[in-house]
Design an enzyme around this catalytic site. Sequence first.
Site, PDB file in Angstrom:
ATOM      1  N   ILE A 198     -41.967   7.720 -60.561  1.00  0.00           N
ATOM      2  CA  ILE A 198     -42.724   6.461 -61.116  1.00  0.00           C
ATOM      3  C   ILE A 198     -42.393   6.534 -62.376  1.00  0.00           C
ATOM      4  O   ILE A 198     -42.579   7.254 -63.472  1.00  0.00           O
ATOM      5  CB  ILE A 198     -44.054   6.809 -60.853  1.00  0.00           C
ATOM      6  CG1 ILE A 198     -44.488   7.277 -59.216  1.00  0.00           C
ATOM      7  CG2 ILE A 198     -44.692   5.789 -61.306  1.00  0.00           C
ATOM      8  CD1 ILE A 198     -43.777   5.914 -58.237  1.00  0.00           C
ATOM      9  N   GLU A 203     -37.679  -8.942 -59.121  1.00  0.00           N
ATOM     10  CA  GLU A 203     -37.608  -7.618 -59.783  1.00  0.00           C
ATOM     11  C   GLU A 203     -35.746  -7.267 -59.803  1.00  0.00           C
ATOM     12  O   GLU A 203     -35.147  -6.571 -60.591  1.00  0.00           O
ATOM     13  CB  GLU A 203     -38.095  -6.834 -59.136  1.00  0.00           C
ATOM     14  CG  GLU A 203     -37.861  -4.968 -59.248  1.00  0.00           C
ATOM     15  CD  GLU A 203     -38.680  -4.151 -58.627  1.00  0.00           C
ATOM     16  OE1 GLU A 203     -38.340  -2.869 -58.647  1.00  0.00           O
ATOM     17  OE2 GLU A 203     -39.560  -4.444 -57.568  1.00  0.00           O
ATOM     18  N   ARG A 204     -35.386  -7.795 -58.613  1.00  0.00           N
ATOM     19  CA  ARG A 204     -34.005  -7.416 -58.476  1.00  0.00           C
ATOM     20  C   ARG A 204     -32.939  -8.271 -59.436  1.00  0.00           C
ATOM     21  O   ARG A 204     -32.169  -7.906 -59.681  1.00  0.00           O
ATOM     22  CB  ARG A 204     -33.672  -7.612 -56.811  1.00  0.00           C
ATOM     23  CG  ARG A 204     -34.011  -6.536 -56.037  1.00  0.00           C
ATOM     24  CD  ARG A 204     -34.127  -6.886 -54.533  1.00  0.00           C
ATOM     25  NE  ARG A 204     -34.927  -5.715 -53.800  1.00  0.00           N
ATOM     26  CZ  ARG A 204     -35.251  -5.585 -52.496  1.00  0.00           C
ATOM     27  NH1 ARG A 204     -35.563  -6.819 -51.846  1.00  0.00           N
ATOM     28  NH2 ARG A 204     -35.694  -4.576 -52.054  1.00  0.00           N
TER      29      ARG A 204
END
Length: 387
Positions: A165, A252-253
Amino acid sequence: MPVIDVPQPAFMEEEEIAIFADAVGKFYQQHAPEKRVHKWRDDGQVEREFWREAGAAGLLGVSVPEAYGGHGGDFRHDMVVIDQQAKHGVEGFGASLHNTIILPYLVRHGTEEQKQKYLPRLVTGDLVSAIAMSEPDAGSDLQAIKTTALKDGNGYRLNGSKTWISNGQLADFIIVVAKTDPAEGAKGISLLLLETEGAEGFARGKKLDKIGLDAQDTSELFFDNVFIPADNLLGGVEGRGFYQLMGELPQERLVIAMNAISGIEKALDVTVEYVKNRKAFGKTIWDFQNTQFVLADLKARGTAARVFVNDCIAKLLEGKLDVATASMAKYWVTELQSEVVDKCLQFHGGAGYINDYAIARMYRDTRIARIYGGSNEIMKMLIARSM
């Protein structure tokens, strides 16, 4: 001035965007000099005070509506923050994660109460955000997560663990992906908003020792019967989590592809400068035909990648960026980035293996881009489904 000239999105020439880019660049120059960034690498994380400095300077929540304390911009402004960060070598600062991945979940899917409660503090940097998706046995396969959030009175009891994370050590606002109905598969997934201060049963694991991204803290997170009020179910409706995740993943990509193309351009920039100044056998490394041919090939393909990414940005701004195209950008540009950085390191010789040189750090930092945001193998599957 960059050594390598590449086509930038047309809107970067707009006066408002150019002024903002200049201001962001000056902020990074003043607040993130190499000495401070070096300390972040040694510490394994960016100190919290820098987040507040960035918030005060208007670098956080730039596309959050003004009604929620934001700056009322759009993805163009988000892109400026990312682009200037890459240009100034500001390692570890998770602005792209905070601005373009996490805050949009609240802006697009949050209830009015959730937006009012959290967005202003996320904009100022008083809250640092993270999103907890991956688990030890569930990375790209989000439907396989085991973390649960089961009803308990006027809320949920959150149990499970997450790993890898980003911002995990600093974050005090975490969007947690969990199953509110384990029997329903993807339809049983929900997103819950966890404010960590005073949250009984929440624990951070060790700061993970990574191959690269030394200044970016990455952690394990543990949830032992953590109580989440019902008001903190994102959007207020159970079972919408997978839909919410899939809706945000194209952006996001694209952000990962944007970071990759910036990395390609920076690698070429530092390498051309190096080979034109470094001498071997009585002449500069640039004077060898092989050097010119290899770098010319990398520039040609890097320019093509930039044109493609620019087109994806234009599509996103028009609301037309689809899953397959975003997957192509993420897959192709990150693969190219790894190749470019590898070949650029080769031109540095032994110096390329020394972490004092930017290219060495790029070599280690680049590798993860083919994994996070969905592995490139998953990207190929998504592309194939569109054929």
